[in-house]
Design a protein around this motif. Structure first.
Motif, PDB file in Angstrom:
ATOM      1  N   ALA A  15      -3.331 -19.305  40.858  1.00  0.00           N
ATOM      2  CA  ALA A  15      -4.435 -20.260  41.005  1.00  0.00           C
ATOM      3  C   ALA A  15      -5.475 -19.763  42.001  1.00  0.00           C
ATOM      4  O   ALA A  15      -6.677 -19.956  41.804  1.00  0.00           O
ATOM      5  CB  ALA A  15      -3.906 -21.628  41.424  1.00  0.00           C
ATOM      6  N   LEU A  16      -5.041 -19.112  43.058  1.00  0.00           N
ATOM      7  CA  LEU A  16      -6.007 -18.542  44.008  1.00  0.00           C
ATOM      8  C   LEU A  16      -6.745 -17.357  43.395  1.00  0.00           C
ATOM      9  O   LEU A  16      -7.952 -17.201  43.591  1.00  0.00           O
ATOM     10  CB  LEU A  16      -5.301 -18.088  45.286  1.00  0.00           C
ATOM     11  N   ARG A  17      -6.031 -16.536  42.660  1.00  0.00           N
ATOM     12  CA  ARG A  17      -6.669 -15.380  42.014  1.00  0.00           C
ATOM     13  C   ARG A  17      -7.711 -15.811  40.975  1.00  0.00           C
ATOM     14  O   ARG A  17      -8.656 -15.083  40.708  1.00  0.00           O
ATOM     15  CB  ARG A  17      -5.623 -14.490  41.358  1.00  0.00           C
ATOM     16  N   GLN A  18      -7.539 -17.012  40.421  1.00  0.00           N
ATOM     17  CA  GLN A  18      -8.485 -17.491  39.408  1.00  0.00           C
ATOM     18  C   GLN A  18      -9.780 -18.011  40.007  1.00  0.00           C
ATOM     19  O   GLN A  18     -10.740 -18.234  39.280  1.00  0.00           O
ATOM     20  CB  GLN A  18      -7.840 -18.585  38.551  1.00  0.00           C
ATOM     21  N   PHE A  19      -9.825 -18.218  41.322  1.00  0.00           N
ATOM     22  CA  PHE A  19     -11.067 -18.659  41.943  1.00  0.00           C
ATOM     23  C   PHE A  19     -12.110 -17.562  41.767  1.00  0.00           C
ATOM     24  O   PHE A  19     -11.921 -16.437  42.206  1.00  0.00           O
ATOM     25  CB  PHE A  19     -10.869 -18.970  43.434  1.00  0.00           C
ATOM     26  N   ALA A  20     -13.190 -17.899  41.088  1.00  0.00           N
ATOM     27  CA  ALA A  20     -14.205 -16.894  40.757  1.00  0.00           C
ATOM     28  C   ALA A  20     -15.499 -17.056  41.549  1.00  0.00           C
ATOM     29  O   ALA A  20     -16.444 -16.308  41.344  1.00  0.00           O
ATOM     30  CB  ALA A  20     -14.515 -16.960  39.261  1.00  0.00           C
ATOM     31  N   GLY A  21     -15.560 -18.057  42.419  1.00  0.00           N
ATOM     32  CA  GLY A  21     -16.759 -18.236  43.220  1.00  0.00           C
ATOM     33  C   GLY A  21     -17.911 -18.907  42.490  1.00  0.00           C
ATOM     34  O   GLY A  21     -19.027 -18.925  42.999  1.00  0.00           O
ATOM     35  N   ARG A  22     -17.673 -19.439  41.285  1.00  0.00           N
ATOM     36  CA  ARG A  22     -18.749 -20.131  40.551  1.00  0.00           C
ATOM     37  C   ARG A  22     -19.068 -21.477  41.190  1.00  0.00           C
ATOM     38  O   ARG A  22     -20.118 -22.048  40.948  1.00  0.00           O
ATOM     39  CB  ARG A  22     -18.361 -20.317  39.092  1.00  0.00           C
ATOM     40  N   SER A  23     -18.140 -21.998  41.964  1.00  0.00           N
ATOM     41  CA  SER A  23     -18.342 -23.242  42.697  1.00  0.00           C
ATOM     42  C   SER A  23     -17.852 -23.002  44.122  1.00  0.00           C
ATOM     43  O   SER A  23     -17.323 -21.938  44.436  1.00  0.00           O
ATOM     44  CB  SER A  23     -17.546 -24.371  42.051  1.00  0.00           C
ATOM     45  N   ARG A  24     -18.016 -24.012  44.956  1.00  0.00           N
ATOM     46  CA  ARG A  24     -17.460 -23.903  46.299  1.00  0.00           C
ATOM     47  C   ARG A  24     -15.938 -23.948  46.207  1.00  0.00           C
ATOM     48  O   ARG A  24     -15.378 -24.572  45.290  1.00  0.00           O
ATOM     49  CB  ARG A  24     -17.954 -25.061  47.168  1.00  0.00           C
ATOM     50  N   LEU A  25     -15.285 -23.333  47.145  1.00  0.00           N
ATOM     51  CA  LEU A  25     -13.820 -23.350  47.180  1.00  0.00           C
ATOM     52  C   LEU A  25     -13.312 -24.789  47.318  1.00  0.00           C
ATOM     53  O   LEU A  25     -12.316 -25.152  46.701  1.00  0.00           O
ATOM     54  CB  LEU A  25     -13.295 -22.478  48.320  1.00  0.00           C
TER      55      LEU A  25
END
Length: 183
Positions: free
Chosen positions: A63-73
């Motif tokens: 789930a952390l690896r899927q954070f792509a920065g398209r939104s705020r964390l």
């Protein structure tokens, strides 16, 4: 230490203790905001925090690896918190009395001021969980774009901000109508 969203994620993936403490603090603040604005009671908050952290650690932190920065964390994590809280603790009639601004706005349109409990009861009767969530997130200060992104992640299908903008007044109208009819 202040991190950018991507720095925080990267450091967590590298098992940095300070970064994990910062991430855990952010998650607990999001859970606290949810508890204050929606249905999460104090006893459920720790369960949700543990399950959110477990989800972030599961499958080598997928789930952390899927954070792509398209939104705020915080928006990304709020979606996970909402999904976990809904899965663990939501059932019809389980809303706790919270979010006085939302209740005040919805109940003040009737000729008489509906009670807090009466307004929440009507909200639960006439609105879907998605509509309740949308209104609570809006009252908590999230933008329509952020709400649309959270709903997209929760429902695993795209939501447009325009759909949120159109749906919110209809949901408010249904509550106001039901409150007016209850007189």
């Amino acid at each position: 230490m202040a991190y950018t969203d991507q720095e925080l994620v990267d450091l967590c993936l590298q098992s940095d203790d300070e970064a994990w403490n910062a991430l855990t603090g952010l998650i607990k603040r999001l859970i606290g905001a949810l508890a204050a604005t929606c249905w999460l009671d104090a006893g459920a908050q720790e369960d949700v925090a543990q399950e959110v952290l477990a989800e972030l650690l599961r499958d080598q932190c997928r789930a952390l690896r899927q954070f792509a920065g398209r939104s705020r964390l915080s928006t990304y994590l709020a979606t996970i918190v909402l999904r976990v809280a809904t899965h663990l603790h939501y059932e019809p009639g389980s809303l706790v009395l919270g979010n006085p601004e939302l209740v005040e706005e919805l109940s003040s349109v009737a000729d008489r001021q509906a009670s807090y409990a009466e307004t929440w009861a009507v909200i639960q009767q006439v609105l879907s969980p998605t509509d309740v969530l949308m209104l609570c997130l809006g009252a908590a200060g999230y933008t329509t774009d952020e709400i649309a992104e959270m709903l997209s992640r929760l429902h695993h299908r795209p939501w447009r901000a325009e759909a949120v903008r159109q749906r919110k007044p209809r949901a408010i109208g249904r509550v106001r109508q039901a409150l007016s009819e209850a007189e």
